[in-house]
Design a protein around this motif. Structure first.
Motif, PDB file in Angstrom:
ATOM      1  N   GLN A   1       5.423  -4.734  11.021  1.00 36.85           N
ATOM      2  CA  GLN A   1       5.762  -3.621  11.904  1.00 36.85           C
ATOM      3  C   GLN A   1       6.491  -2.561  11.093  1.00 36.85           C
ATOM      4  OE1 GLN A   1       7.983  -4.929  15.303  1.00 36.85           O
ATOM      5  NE2 GLN A   1       6.246  -5.967  16.254  1.00 36.85           N
ATOM      6  N   GLN A   2       6.126  -1.314  11.301  1.00 37.06           N
ATOM      7  CA  GLN A   2       6.806  -0.219  10.611  1.00 37.06           C
ATOM      8  C   GLN A   2       7.909   0.331  11.495  1.00 37.06           C
ATOM      9  OE1 GLN A   2       4.239   2.683   8.855  1.00 37.06           O
ATOM     10  NE2 GLN A   2       5.889   4.103   8.362  1.00 37.06           N
ATOM     11  N   ASN A   3       9.056   0.550  10.904  1.00 41.28           N
ATOM     12  CA  ASN A   3      10.211   1.076  11.627  1.00 41.28           C
ATOM     13  C   ASN A   3      10.314   2.574  11.373  1.00 41.28           C
ATOM     14  OD1 ASN A   3      12.689   1.539  12.848  1.00 41.28           O
ATOM     15  ND2 ASN A   3      13.847   0.825  11.056  1.00 41.28           N
ATOM     16  N   PRO A   4      10.019   3.402  12.373  1.00 42.81           N
ATOM     17  CA  PRO A   4      10.057   4.861  12.158  1.00 42.81           C
ATOM     18  C   PRO A   4      11.469   5.402  11.997  1.00 42.81           C
ATOM     19  CG  PRO A   4       9.647   4.362  14.471  1.00 42.81           C
ATOM     20  CD  PRO A   4       9.606   3.042  13.745  1.00 42.81           C
ATOM     21  N   GLY A   5      12.471   4.573  12.316  1.00 39.91           N
ATOM     22  CA  GLY A   5      13.844   5.061  12.251  1.00 39.91           C
ATOM     23  C   GLY A   5      14.518   4.905  10.903  1.00 39.91           C
ATOM     24  N   ALA A   6      13.807   4.328   9.906  1.00 41.66           N
ATOM     25  CA  ALA A   6      14.411   4.142   8.575  1.00 41.66           C
ATOM     26  C   ALA A   6      14.844   5.490   8.009  1.00 41.66           C
ATOM     27  CB  ALA A   6      13.419   3.468   7.647  1.00 41.66           C
ATOM     28  N   LEU A   7      16.046   5.542   7.465  1.00 43.18           N
ATOM     29  CA  LEU A   7      16.660   6.824   7.120  1.00 43.18           C
ATOM     30  C   LEU A   7      16.488   7.239   5.672  1.00 43.18           C
ATOM     31  CD1 LEU A   7      19.921   6.466   9.227  1.00 43.18           C
ATOM     32  CD2 LEU A   7      18.009   8.023   9.634  1.00 43.18           C
ATOM     33  N   GLY A   8      15.772   6.438   4.861  1.00 37.78           N
ATOM     34  CA  GLY A   8      15.571   6.838   3.479  1.00 37.78           C
ATOM     35  C   GLY A   8      16.727   6.426   2.594  1.00 37.78           C
TER      36      GLY A   8
ATOM     37  N   LYS B   1       0.830  -1.205   0.000  1.00 39.41           N
ATOM     38  CA  LYS B   1       0.000   0.000   0.000  1.00 39.41           C
ATOM     39  C   LYS B   1       0.868   1.259   0.000  1.00 39.41           C
ATOM     40  CE  LYS B   1      -4.016  -2.082   2.287  1.00 39.41           C
ATOM     41  NZ  LYS B   1      -4.868  -2.089   3.510  1.00 39.41           N
ATOM     42  N   ASP B   2       2.098   1.107   0.476  1.00 40.18           N
ATOM     43  CA  ASP B   2       3.055   2.211   0.427  1.00 40.18           C
ATOM     44  C   ASP B   2       3.659   2.239  -0.977  1.00 40.18           C
ATOM     45  OD1 ASP B   2       5.149   3.992   0.642  1.00 40.18           O
ATOM     46  OD2 ASP B   2       5.807   3.265   2.605  1.00 40.18           O
ATOM     47  N   THR B   3       3.290   3.225  -1.765  1.00 40.60           N
ATOM     48  CA  THR B   3       3.707   3.272  -3.172  1.00 40.60           C
ATOM     49  C   THR B   3       4.969   4.114  -3.383  1.00 40.60           C
ATOM     50  OG1 THR B   3       2.209   5.142  -3.551  1.00 40.60           O
ATOM     51  CG2 THR B   3       1.362   2.918  -4.012  1.00 40.60           C
ATOM     52  N   THR B   4       5.559   4.602  -2.308  1.00 40.75           N
ATOM     53  CA  THR B   4       6.820   5.331  -2.467  1.00 40.75           C
ATOM     54  C   THR B   4       7.946   4.348  -2.777  1.00 40.75           C
ATOM     55  OG1 THR B   4       7.424   5.171  -0.129  1.00 40.75           O
ATOM     56  CG2 THR B   4       6.022   7.023  -0.782  1.00 40.75           C
ATOM     57  N   LEU B   5       9.033   4.865  -3.295  1.00 41.82           N
ATOM     58  CA  LEU B   5      10.166   4.017  -3.662  1.00 41.82           C
ATOM     59  C   LEU B   5      11.150   3.857  -2.508  1.00 41.82           C
ATOM     60  CD1 LEU B   5      10.930   5.482  -7.202  1.00 41.82           C
ATOM     61  CD2 LEU B   5       9.672   3.402  -6.659  1.00 41.82           C
ATOM     62  N   SER B   6      10.995   4.663  -1.487  1.00 41.41           N
ATOM     63  CA  SER B   6      12.048   4.828  -0.503  1.00 41.41           C
ATOM     64  C   SER B   6      11.872   3.928   0.720  1.00 41.41           C
ATOM     65  CB  SER B   6      12.092   6.300  -0.077  1.00 41.41           C
ATOM     66  OG  SER B   6      12.732   6.480   1.131  1.00 41.41           O
ATOM     67  N   TYR B   7      11.973   2.594   0.526  1.00 38.74           N
ATOM     68  CA  TYR B   7      11.975   1.714   1.698  1.00 38.74           C
ATOM     69  C   TYR B   7      12.474   0.323   1.325  1.00 38.74           C
ATOM     70  CZ  TYR B   7       7.579  -0.285  -0.113  1.00 38.74           C
ATOM     71  OH  TYR B   7       6.627  -0.900  -0.886  1.00 38.74           O
ATOM     72  N   ARG B   8      12.959  -0.383   2.365  1.00 39.60           N
ATOM     73  CA  ARG B   8      13.324  -1.786   2.239  1.00 39.60           C
ATOM     74  C   ARG B   8      12.560  -2.593   3.274  1.00 39.60           C
ATOM     75  NH1 ARG B   8      19.176  -0.118   1.461  1.00 39.60           N
ATOM     76  NH2 ARG B   8      19.510  -0.192  -0.797  1.00 39.60           N
ATOM     77  N   VAL B   9      12.540  -3.924   3.057  1.00 36.47           N
ATOM     78  CA  VAL B   9      11.746  -4.833   3.893  1.00 36.47           C
ATOM     79  C   VAL B   9      12.649  -5.909   4.486  1.00 36.47           C
ATOM     80  CG1 VAL B   9       9.835  -6.496   3.909  1.00 36.47           C
ATOM     81  CG2 VAL B   9       9.685  -4.415   2.505  1.00 36.47           C
ATOM     82  N   PHE B  10      12.429  -6.227   5.755  1.00 41.30           N
ATOM     83  CA  PHE B  10      13.199  -7.265   6.451  1.00 41.30           C
ATOM     84  C   PHE B  10      12.234  -8.352   6.915  1.00 41.30           C
ATOM     85  CE2 PHE B  10      16.000  -8.315  10.350  1.00 41.30           C
ATOM     86  CZ  PHE B  10      16.689  -9.280   9.629  1.00 41.30           C
TER      87      PHE B  10
ATOM     88  N   ALA C   1      13.987 -16.091  -0.886  1.00 41.09           N
ATOM     89  CA  ALA C   1      13.918 -15.321  -2.130  1.00 41.09           C
ATOM     90  C   ALA C   1      12.524 -14.766  -2.389  1.00 41.09           C
ATOM     91  CB  ALA C   1      14.352 -16.192  -3.307  1.00 41.09           C
ATOM     92  N   ARG C   2      11.529 -15.270  -1.670  1.00 40.21           N
ATOM     93  CA  ARG C   2      10.149 -14.873  -1.951  1.00 40.21           C
ATOM     94  C   ARG C   2       9.916 -13.388  -1.668  1.00 40.21           C
ATOM     95  NH1 ARG C   2       5.170 -14.229   0.023  1.00 40.21           N
ATOM     96  NH2 ARG C   2       3.404 -15.069  -1.168  1.00 40.21           N
ATOM     97  N   THR C   3      10.490 -12.895  -0.574  1.00 37.54           N
ATOM     98  CA  THR C   3      10.323 -11.479  -0.239  1.00 37.54           C
ATOM     99  C   THR C   3      10.828 -10.593  -1.360  1.00 37.54           C
ATOM    100  OG1 THR C   3      10.576 -12.014   2.108  1.00 37.54           O
ATOM    101  CG2 THR C   3      10.871  -9.713   1.479  1.00 37.54           C
ATOM    102  N   SER C   4      11.892 -11.035  -2.021  1.00 34.76           N
ATOM    103  CA  SER C   4      12.485 -10.254  -3.107  1.00 34.76           C
ATOM    104  C   SER C   4      11.568 -10.150  -4.316  1.00 34.76           C
ATOM    105  CB  SER C   4      13.820 -10.884  -3.533  1.00 34.76           C
ATOM    106  OG  SER C   4      14.735 -10.895  -2.468  1.00 34.76           O
ATOM    107  N   TYR C   5      10.581 -11.045  -4.406  1.00 33.40           N
ATOM    108  CA  TYR C   5       9.656 -10.985  -5.538  1.00 33.40           C
ATOM    109  C   TYR C   5       8.780  -9.733  -5.450  1.00 33.40           C
ATOM    110  CZ  TYR C   5       6.231 -12.566  -9.012  1.00 33.40           C
ATOM    111  OH  TYR C   5       5.430 -12.678 -10.111  1.00 33.40           O
ATOM    112  N   PHE C   6       8.466  -9.299  -4.223  1.00 32.72           N
ATOM    113  CA  PHE C   6       7.539  -8.183  -4.028  1.00 32.72           C
ATOM    114  C   PHE C   6       8.228  -6.893  -3.583  1.00 32.72           C
ATOM    115  CE2 PHE C   6       5.139 -12.080  -3.087  1.00 32.72           C
ATOM    116  CZ  PHE C   6       4.121 -11.964  -4.014  1.00 32.72           C
ATOM    117  N   HIS C   7       9.363  -7.011  -2.914  1.00 33.32           N
ATOM    118  CA  HIS C   7       9.941  -5.845  -2.250  1.00 33.32           C
ATOM    119  C   HIS C   7      11.448  -5.749  -2.476  1.00 33.32           C
ATOM    120  CE1 HIS C   7       6.124  -6.124  -0.091  1.00 33.32           C
ATOM    121  NE2 HIS C   7       6.479  -7.336   0.325  1.00 33.32           N
ATOM    122  N   LYS C   8      11.993  -4.601  -2.090  1.00 32.31           N
ATOM    123  CA  LYS C   8      13.441  -4.458  -1.960  1.00 32.31           C
ATOM    124  C   LYS C   8      13.804  -5.058  -0.598  1.00 32.31           C
ATOM    125  CE  LYS C   8      13.333  -0.165  -4.605  1.00 32.31           C
ATOM    126  NZ  LYS C   8      13.475   1.306  -4.535  1.00 32.31           N
ATOM    127  N   SER C   9      14.440  -6.188  -0.641  1.00 31.00           N
ATOM    128  CA  SER C   9      14.618  -6.981   0.569  1.00 31.00           C
ATOM    129  C   SER C   9      15.994  -6.772   1.198  1.00 31.00           C
ATOM    130  CB  SER C   9      14.427  -8.469   0.251  1.00 31.00           C
ATOM    131  OG  SER C   9      14.666  -9.260   1.394  1.00 31.00           O
TER     132      SER C   9
END
Length: 650
Positions: free
Chosen positions: A599-606, A527-536, A545-553
Motif C-alpha cells: 500500500q502506498q501512503n500519500p501522506g509521506a512527507l519526504g 520500481k520507485d527509483t527515487t531516494l525519498s521514501y521509507r518502508v514499513f 532484518a530482511r526488509t532492511s536488505y532491500f529498503h530504508k526500513s
C-alpha cells in the motif's frame, strides 16, 4: 561503500529510520586481531566456529594434562552441545564464536597460575583479544564471572599453601595480558561505551510508567531483559533433552498421537503433512526456543562422578560456577536472586536473554567430567588400587558405595522416576489455547511420550557408561578400550540430539541466495527509483532484518537499538500512528496480504519540509505525548528544555 571509497560508513538508513553503523560493522585501520581471526576462520562458515570451540577446549584439557584421547572427548562435548547447534540454527554466530574462544582464555590463565608466565601471558592476551573481537559481550561477561570464581579459588589455595607472593605475581601478569587484549579492541569498546547510553541499554528520557524505583539509572527494561528465562525444571534438559518437548515446534512421525488423531478426524493428507512438520510440542516457560540446552547424558554422569572423586581444589569452584550458571539462567523464575543481580551487580542490567548464562554450566560440566576420567586413568596406569579410592559415602546415608555405581544411582533413580511417572505432569502450554481440545489432547500425549523416550534414552546411556567404567577400574578392560568406548558413546549421544535441530534438510545449495531474493512486494516497491521514501513491514516489523536488505526500513532488528526510537515504537509506531509514520517518510507499507502486498501512503512527507509553526513543550514526556495529536506537515514539536528556538509564522 567501503570497497568503493576506502572509507567507513558510520551511519545506516536501512533500519529503524536510521541508526549508527559503527557498532554493527566497522573496520579499524591496523586491526591486526581481525586479520588473524579471519585467517584462522578458514573453514566454511558456520562450521568454523564449532571447530574453533573444539580446538580451544582441546587446548585447555591438554594444559590440564588430560592427554590427547581424553581431551578429544571433552572438546567434542563442549563444541557439540545442543546449545551450540541451536544457536547456529538461530543465526547467533558471534555468540557461538565468543563461546568458542572462552576455553582458550582459561588455558592462558591456568598456565600463568602454574608459573609459566610468558606463555600464559601471551595466550591470555591473545584469547582476550579474540574474545572481545567476537563482540558478544554478554558471553564474555559470564565467563569473566567464572574466571573471578577460579581466581578466588587460587587465592584460597595460595593462603593455604603460603604462596601468596606467587599469587600476586600471577595476578599482575594476567592484568598486563588483559590490558594488551583490551588494547587491541580499544576502538570497538570505546564506541560501544559511547553508544550504550543512547541505546535501549542506557537510560530512557521518559518517566517510567510505574512507581517502581530502579537501583540503577540505566539499563534494559527488566521485563525485556528477563523475557527469556529458563523454568526451574528446564534445567533438567541438560540431562533429558525433550523434558519440555524440545523446540517450540518439532516434526513428529506417523506413529505420533497427533498424526493419528488428525487422520481420524478426516483432515486432508496435505494438511496433516504440513502440520506434522511443526507441531507445538514445547511447554516450558520461555516465549519460544529453537531447542533444549542438552549437555549430554554421558557428560552429566561424568560430572556427578567428578563431584564424588575429584579433589576439593578443583571440584568446588567448578560446582559453584555450575550452580551459579543455572541460577542466573532461571532469571525471573528466581527473582529474589536475579532481580538483585540486575539492580546492583555492575553492568548486569545491560544484558537480555539471561537463559544464556547456562553457557557457564556447559563449560564446567565436561571440564569436571574429563578430570574425573583423568583420575581414573592416572590411578589405573600407575598400578594403584582404585577399589578403596572409589568407595565414597552415600549422601544422607551412613554407608559407602563405589563412586561409579553411586553416580549412576544419583542420576538413574530420577530418570527411572520420569519414565515411570511421566503421566503426573500436565504438559500444558500457552499455545494450547489456540487449538481445538481434541488436538491438544493428542499433542500433550506426544509431549509425554517425548519425555519418557528421552528419559529412558539417558538412563540407558548412563548405565552403559557406568558399566564400561566399572569394568575398567576392576581391570577387566584396557584403558584404550575404555577411552574409545566413552568417546564413541559421547559422540553418539550428542550427535543424535544435535541432528534433531540441525539436520540434513537444513543444508542446501543456494539457500542464502534464495533468502535474499526480492518478493513480489519488494519488486513493486523497488520500481520507485527515487531516494525519498521509507518502508514499513507490518509483519513483525521490529524483529525483521530482511526488509532492511532491500529498503530504508522503519523497522529492523538489533539488540541495542536507539532508546529514543524505541520510545517512538512503544508510544506510536506499535499503535500505527499515521502522523508519526508520515513524519518518518513512510511511503510504502508491506501488508503481507498476497492480494494486496503493498500500500502506498500519500501522506509521506519526504526527507525534509518546511512547517508553519513550532509547538514548544517543556520535557521529553510532553514531547512524546504531543505526537499523539499534531499535524507534522504544519507543526514541529520542540522540547525547549534542550533546544532554544525562534518562531516565525509564514
Amino acid at each position: 561503500f567501503r570497497n568503493k571509497t576506502g572509507q567507513e560508513a558510520l551511519w545506516t538508513n536501512s533500519m529503524f529510520g536510521g541508526m549508527p553503523l559503527y557498532i554493527l560493522n566497522v573496520v579499524y585501520n591496523g586491526d591486526l586481531m581481525l586479520k588473524i581471526m579471519n585467517g584462522i576462520r578458514f573453514l566454511p562458515k558456520p562450521a568454523d566456529v564449532v571447530i574453533l570451540g573444539f580446538i580451544s577446549f582441546y587446548i585447555l584439557l591438554l594444559v590440564l594434562r588430560c592427554g590427547p584421547k581424553l581431551s578429544f572427548i571433552g572438546a567434542f562435548a563442549y563444541a557439540f552441545s545442543s546449545y551450540t547447534i541451536i544457536s547456529i540454527e538461530a543465526g547467533h554466530i558471534y555468540k557461538v564464536l565468543a563461546i568458542s574462544y572462552a576455553p582458550l582464555l582459561f588455558s592462558g590463565v591456568v598456565l600463568v597460575f602454574r608459573k609459566k608466565y610468558l606463555l600464559g601471558m601471551a595466550l591470555t592476551a591473545l584469547a582476550v583479544a579474540f574474545e572481545l573481537a567476537s563482540q558478544h559481550y554478554q558471553i564474555t561477561y559470564y565467563f569473566a564471572i567464572l574466571l573471578v570464581i577460579y581466581g578466588i579459588n587460587e587465592f584460597v589455595q595460595a593462603l593455604k599453601n603460603k604462596t601468596f607472593p606467587s599469587f600476586i605475581k600471577s595476578v599482575a601478569v594476567l592484568l598486563v595480558a588483559a590490558l594488551l587484549g583490551v588494547g587491541t579492541n580499544a576502538g570497538r569498546l570505546w564506541a560501544v561505551q559511547e553508544y550504550g547510553k543512547y541505546s535501549i541499554r542506557g537510560k530512557s528520557e521518559l518517566t517510567p510508567k510505574t512507581d517502581e524505583v530502579k537501583a540503577s539509572d540505566s539499563g534494559l527494561d527488566k521485563d525485556y531483559a528477563f523475557a527469556w528465562s529458563q523454568g526451574i525444571l528446564e534445567t533438567v534438559t541438560l540431562l533429558v533433552p525433550d523434558f519440555y518437548g524440545g523446540g517450540s515446534t518439532v516434526e513428529l512421525t506417523k506413529n505420533s498421537e497427533t498424526y493419528k488423531v488428525l487422520k481420524n478426524n478426516g483432515i486432508p493428507n496435505s494438511d496433516i503433512k504440513n502440520f506434522i512438520k511443526s507441531v507445538p510440542t514445547y511447554w516450558g516457560d520461555q516465549p519460544f526456543t529453537s531447542g533444549p540446552v542438552y549437555a549430554g547424558a554421558v557428560i552429566c554422569f561424568l560430572f556427578v562422578l567428578g563431584l564424588l572423586i575429584i579433589a576439593p581444589r578443583w571440584k568446588y569452584w567448578i560446582l559453584f560456577g555450575t550452580v551459579l550458571s543455572i541460577m542466573l539462567a532461571w532469571g525471573k523464575n528466581f527473582e529474589t536472586f536475579n532481580y538483585f543481580m540486575f539492580d546492583y551487580f555492575p553492568g548486569y542490567n545491560k544484558f537480555r536473554a539471561v537463559s544464556m548464562a547456562i553457557t557457564i554450566a556447559l563449560f564446567c560440566m565436561p571440564l569436571l567430567g574429563i578430570l574425573a576420567l583423568k583420575k581414573l586413568t592416572d590411578y589405573t596406569e600407575k598400578g594403584k588400587n582404585l577399589e578403596e579410592e572409589l568407595n565414597v559415602k552415600v549422601p544422607l546415608v551412613n554407608t559407602k558405595m563405589n563412586a561409579i555405581v553411586l553416580a549412576a544411582v544419583i542420576l538413574g533413580v530420577p530418570l527411572l522416576g520420569m519414565f515411570l511417572f511421566a503421566g503426573a505432569a500436565d504438559y500444558v502450554s500457552a499455545v494450547d489455547k489456540q487449538l481445538p481440545e481434541w488436538l491438544v489432547t493428542a499433542i500433550r500425549e506426544d509431549r509425554k511420550s517425548m519425555l519418557k523416550l528421552d528419559a529412558f534414552r539417558s538412563l540407558f546411556l548412563i548405565l552403559v557408561a557406568a558399566t564400561i567404567l566399572y569394568f575398567y577400574v576392576r581391570k577387566k578392560i584396557q584403558t584404550t578400550v575404555m577411552v574409545l568406548s566413552i568417546a564413541a558413546l559421547t559422540v553418539f549421544d550428542l550427535w543424535m540430539v544435535d541432528k534433531r535441530y540441525l539436520s540434513n534438510d537444513d543444508f542446501s545449495k543456494g539457500s542464502i541466495e534464495d533468502e535474499f531474493k526480492p518478493d513480489l512486494a519488494d519488486q513493486m516497491i523497488l520500481k520507485d527509483t527515487t531516494l525519498s521514501y521509507r518502508v514499513f513491514n507490518l509483519q513483525n516489523p521490529f524483529n525483521d532484518a530482511r526488509t532492511s536488505y532491500f529498503h530504508k526500513s522503519i523497522g529492523g532488528y538489533h539488540g541495542a537499538k536507539m532508546q529514543r526510537y524505541q520510545d517512538i515504537i512503544e508510544h506510536h509506531l506499535s499503535k500505527n500512528n499515521i502522523r508519526v509514520l508520515n513524519m518518518l517518510n513512510t511511503k510504502y507499507v508491506k501488508t503481507g496480504d498476497p492480494q494486496n502486498p503493498v500500500q502506498q501512503n500519500p501522506g509521506a512527507l519526504g526527507n525534509a519540509w518546511f512547517v508553519r509553526s513550532i509547538q514548544t513543550v517543556n520535557s521529553p514526556d510532553e514531547e512524546i505525548q504531543e505526537l499523539n495529536d499534531f499535524e507534522p506537515e504544519e507543526t514541529a514539536v520542540v522540547d525547549i528544555s534542550k533546544f532554544s528556538t525562534s518562531q516565525k509564522e509564514y
